[in-house]
Write a protein that holds these residues in place. Sequence first.
Motif, PDB file in Angstrom:
ATOM      1  N   ARG A  75       0.839  -1.254  -0.214  1.00 28.50           N
ATOM      2  CA  ARG A  75       0.064  -0.022   0.197  1.00 28.50           C
ATOM      3  C   ARG A  75       0.873   1.289   0.016  1.00 28.50           C
ATOM      4  O   ARG A  75       1.771   1.546   0.816  1.00 28.50           O
ATOM      5  CB  ARG A  75      -0.892  -0.199   1.332  1.00 28.50           C
ATOM      6  CG  ARG A  75      -1.807  -1.065   1.387  1.00 28.50           C
ATOM      7  CD  ARG A  75      -2.714  -1.144   2.601  1.00 28.50           C
ATOM      8  NE  ARG A  75      -3.060   0.093   3.221  1.00 28.50           N
ATOM      9  CZ  ARG A  75      -3.040   0.318   4.222  1.00 28.50           C
ATOM     10  NH1 ARG A  75      -2.702  -0.449   5.274  1.00 28.50           N
ATOM     11  NH2 ARG A  75      -3.575   1.633   4.628  1.00 28.50           N
ATOM     12  N   LEU A  76       0.488   2.390  -0.862  1.00 30.08           N
ATOM     13  CA  LEU A  76       1.241   3.312  -0.873  1.00 30.08           C
ATOM     14  C   LEU A  76       0.092   4.648  -0.577  1.00 30.08           C
ATOM     15  O   LEU A  76      -0.927   4.769  -0.923  1.00 30.08           O
ATOM     16  CB  LEU A  76       1.574   4.053  -2.345  1.00 30.08           C
ATOM     17  CG  LEU A  76       2.366   2.774  -2.935  1.00 30.08           C
ATOM     18  CD1 LEU A  76       2.780   3.273  -4.334  1.00 30.08           C
ATOM     19  CD2 LEU A  76       3.688   2.802  -2.056  1.00 30.08           C
ATOM     20  N   THR A  77       0.464   5.326   0.583  1.00 32.83           N
ATOM     21  CA  THR A  77      -0.804   5.899   1.313  1.00 32.83           C
ATOM     22  C   THR A  77      -0.356   7.438   1.453  1.00 32.83           C
ATOM     23  O   THR A  77       1.108   7.672   1.377  1.00 32.83           O
ATOM     24  CB  THR A  77      -1.039   5.622   2.900  1.00 32.83           C
ATOM     25  OG1 THR A  77       0.272   5.599   3.880  1.00 32.83           O
ATOM     26  CG2 THR A  77      -1.610   4.144   2.876  1.00 32.83           C
ATOM     27  N   ASN A  78      -1.256   8.277   1.570  1.00 30.84           N
ATOM     28  CA  ASN A  78      -1.004   9.664   1.870  1.00 30.84           C
ATOM     29  C   ASN A  78      -0.096  10.523   0.905  1.00 30.84           C
ATOM     30  O   ASN A  78       0.559  11.335   1.136  1.00 30.84           O
ATOM     31  CB  ASN A  78      -0.470  10.029   3.369  1.00 30.84           C
ATOM     32  CG  ASN A  78      -1.132   9.324   4.466  1.00 30.84           C
ATOM     33  OD1 ASN A  78      -2.394   9.611   4.352  1.00 30.84           O
ATOM     34  ND2 ASN A  78      -0.707   8.424   5.288  1.00 30.84           N
ATOM     35  N   THR A  79      -0.589  10.162  -0.482  1.00 28.35           N
ATOM     36  CA  THR A  79       0.434  10.741  -1.529  1.00 28.35           C
ATOM     37  C   THR A  79       0.075  12.217  -1.753  1.00 28.35           C
ATOM     38  O   THR A  79      -1.338  12.393  -1.775  1.00 28.35           O
ATOM     39  CB  THR A  79       0.215  10.106  -2.641  1.00 28.35           C
ATOM     40  OG1 THR A  79      -1.118   9.659  -2.983  1.00 28.35           O
ATOM     41  CG2 THR A  79       0.901   8.578  -2.713  1.00 28.35           C
ATOM     42  N   LEU A  80       0.840  13.065  -2.066  1.00 24.97           N
ATOM     43  CA  LEU A  80       0.296  14.458  -2.248  1.00 24.97           C
ATOM     44  C   LEU A  80       0.152  14.376  -3.817  1.00 24.97           C
ATOM     45  O   LEU A  80       0.470  13.391  -4.757  1.00 24.97           O
ATOM     46  CB  LEU A  80       1.565  15.349  -1.996  1.00 24.97           C
ATOM     47  CG  LEU A  80       1.995  15.586  -0.688  1.00 24.97           C
ATOM     48  CD1 LEU A  80       3.161  16.231  -0.654  1.00 24.97           C
ATOM     49  CD2 LEU A  80       0.892  16.050   0.321  1.00 24.97           C
ATOM     50  N   PRO A  81      -0.790  15.461  -4.331  1.00 25.75           N
ATOM     51  CA  PRO A  81      -1.069  15.451  -5.639  1.00 25.75           C
ATOM     52  C   PRO A  81      -0.032  15.471  -6.793  1.00 25.75           C
ATOM     53  O   PRO A  81      -0.193  14.324  -7.724  1.00 25.75           O
ATOM     54  CB  PRO A  81      -1.806  16.826  -5.888  1.00 25.75           C
ATOM     55  CG  PRO A  81      -2.245  17.076  -4.591  1.00 25.75           C
ATOM     56  CD  PRO A  81      -1.199  16.495  -3.542  1.00 25.75           C
ATOM     57  N   GLN A  82       1.170  16.058  -6.485  1.00 24.42           N
ATOM     58  CA  GLN A  82       2.120  15.961  -7.503  1.00 24.42           C
ATOM     59  C   GLN A  82       2.808  14.534  -7.704  1.00 24.42           C
ATOM     60  O   GLN A  82       3.178  14.075  -8.822  1.00 24.42           O
ATOM     61  CB  GLN A  82       3.138  16.906  -7.281  1.00 24.42           C
ATOM     62  CG  GLN A  82       3.878  16.840  -5.940  1.00 24.42           C
ATOM     63  CD  GLN A  82       3.274  17.705  -4.967  1.00 24.42           C
ATOM     64  OE1 GLN A  82       2.080  17.977  -4.785  1.00 24.42           O
ATOM     65  NE2 GLN A  82       4.157  18.135  -3.974  1.00 24.42           N
ATOM     66  N   VAL A  83       2.764  13.882  -6.384  1.00 23.60           N
ATOM     67  CA  VAL A  83       3.297  12.434  -6.486  1.00 23.60           C
ATOM     68  C   VAL A  83       2.347  11.497  -7.084  1.00 23.60           C
ATOM     69  O   VAL A  83       2.565  10.535  -7.858  1.00 23.60           O
ATOM     70  CB  VAL A  83       3.748  12.143  -4.812  1.00 23.60           C
ATOM     71  CG1 VAL A  83       4.212  10.751  -4.793  1.00 23.60           C
ATOM     72  CG2 VAL A  83       4.927  12.984  -4.645  1.00 23.60           C
ATOM     73  N   ARG A  84       1.040  11.730  -6.683  1.00 21.21           N
ATOM     74  CA  ARG A  84      -0.079  10.851  -7.136  1.00 21.21           C
ATOM     75  C   ARG A  84       0.045  10.978  -8.624  1.00 21.21           C
ATOM     76  O   ARG A  84      -0.469   9.875  -9.542  1.00 21.21           O
ATOM     77  CB  ARG A  84      -1.185  11.239  -6.477  1.00 21.21           C
ATOM     78  CG  ARG A  84      -2.484  10.242  -6.975  1.00 21.21           C
ATOM     79  CD  ARG A  84      -3.865  10.784  -6.294  1.00 21.21           C
ATOM     80  NE  ARG A  84      -3.689  10.311  -5.089  1.00 21.21           N
ATOM     81  CZ  ARG A  84      -4.221   9.110  -4.431  1.00 21.21           C
ATOM     82  NH1 ARG A  84      -4.569   8.341  -5.293  1.00 21.21           N
ATOM     83  NH2 ARG A  84      -4.293   8.936  -3.249  1.00 21.21           N
ATOM     84  N   LYS A  85       0.157  11.919  -9.281  1.00 19.90           N
ATOM     85  CA  LYS A  85       0.230  12.149 -11.065  1.00 19.90           C
ATOM     86  C   LYS A  85       1.332  11.626 -11.478  1.00 19.90           C
ATOM     87  O   LYS A  85       1.161  10.692 -12.354  1.00 19.90           O
ATOM     88  CB  LYS A  85       0.400  13.771 -11.017  1.00 19.90           C
ATOM     89  CG  LYS A  85       0.457  13.911 -12.507  1.00 19.90           C
ATOM     90  CD  LYS A  85       0.334  15.441 -12.675  1.00 19.90           C
ATOM     91  CE  LYS A  85       0.164  15.558 -14.161  1.00 19.90           C
ATOM     92  NZ  LYS A  85       0.345  17.079 -14.720  1.00 19.90           N
ATOM     93  N   VAL A  86       2.497  11.626 -10.739  1.00 23.04           N
ATOM     94  CA  VAL A  86       3.674  10.512 -11.388  1.00 23.04           C
ATOM     95  C   VAL A  86       3.259   9.071 -11.188  1.00 23.04           C
ATOM     96  O   VAL A  86       3.416   8.276 -12.023  1.00 23.04           O
ATOM     97  CB  VAL A  86       5.054  10.889 -10.537  1.00 23.04           C
ATOM     98  CG1 VAL A  86       6.062  10.122 -11.009  1.00 23.04           C
ATOM     99  CG2 VAL A  86       5.304  12.484 -10.849  1.00 23.04           C
ATOM    100  N   LEU A  87       2.713   8.542 -10.205  1.00 21.02           N
ATOM    101  CA  LEU A  87       2.340   7.121  -9.930  1.00 21.02           C
ATOM    102  C   LEU A  87       1.412   6.745 -11.005  1.00 21.02           C
ATOM    103  O   LEU A  87       1.215   5.716 -11.496  1.00 21.02           O
ATOM    104  CB  LEU A  87       1.959   7.068  -8.447  1.00 21.02           C
ATOM    105  CG  LEU A  87       2.911   7.227  -7.465  1.00 21.02           C
ATOM    106  CD1 LEU A  87       2.195   7.195  -5.921  1.00 21.02           C
ATOM    107  CD2 LEU A  87       4.085   6.103  -7.583  1.00 21.02           C
ATOM    108  N   ALA A  88       0.411   7.669 -11.316  1.00 17.71           N
ATOM    109  CA  ALA A  88      -0.567   7.524 -12.252  1.00 17.71           C
ATOM    110  C   ALA A  88      -0.096   7.449 -13.511  1.00 17.71           C
ATOM    111  O   ALA A  88      -0.623   6.493 -14.277  1.00 17.71           O
ATOM    112  CB  ALA A  88      -1.796   8.564 -12.063  1.00 17.71           C
ATOM    113  N   ILE A  89       0.528   8.415 -14.041  1.00 21.14           N
ATOM    114  CA  ILE A  89       1.220   8.371 -15.150  1.00 21.14           C
ATOM    115  C   ILE A  89       2.195   6.988 -15.564  1.00 21.14           C
ATOM    116  O   ILE A  89       2.351   6.514 -16.483  1.00 21.14           O
ATOM    117  CB  ILE A  89       2.141   9.815 -15.392  1.00 21.14           C
ATOM    118  CG1 ILE A  89       1.283  10.891 -15.728  1.00 21.14           C
ATOM    119  CG2 ILE A  89       2.982   9.458 -16.783  1.00 21.14           C
ATOM    120  CD1 ILE A  89       2.239  12.265 -15.595  1.00 21.14           C
TER     121      ILE A  89
END
Length: 99
Positions: A75-89
């Motif tokens: 589990r990857l938790t509490n991601t900030l929006p800019q980090v979540r974006k990189v993970l999604a891409i």
Amino acid sequence: MSVRSEVDLESKRVTVYVCGAFGFNLIQEFKRCYTDKREYQFTIDLRQVDYIDSAGLGILINMQNYLEHEDGAIRLTNTLPQVRKVLAISRFDKKFLIE
């Protein structure tokens, strides 16, 4: 220290906290958190990570391969929006449970 972990021996759970930029400079610190803990469940808390690069992504993949966990088991938790974006891409939502 940029990486610290909390181990619950009873439930066999490890929470790894990463602070700052998640990249090449954290390889050894991060690896120490999961080495010899294949039977444990892992949560990576990214609330204090403001940047992740390809080396950081590679660190997560290496961890998953070492632990031999199935996709979604870490589990990857509490991601900030800019980090979540990189993970999604990078399509990490297919490899990890992102909360």
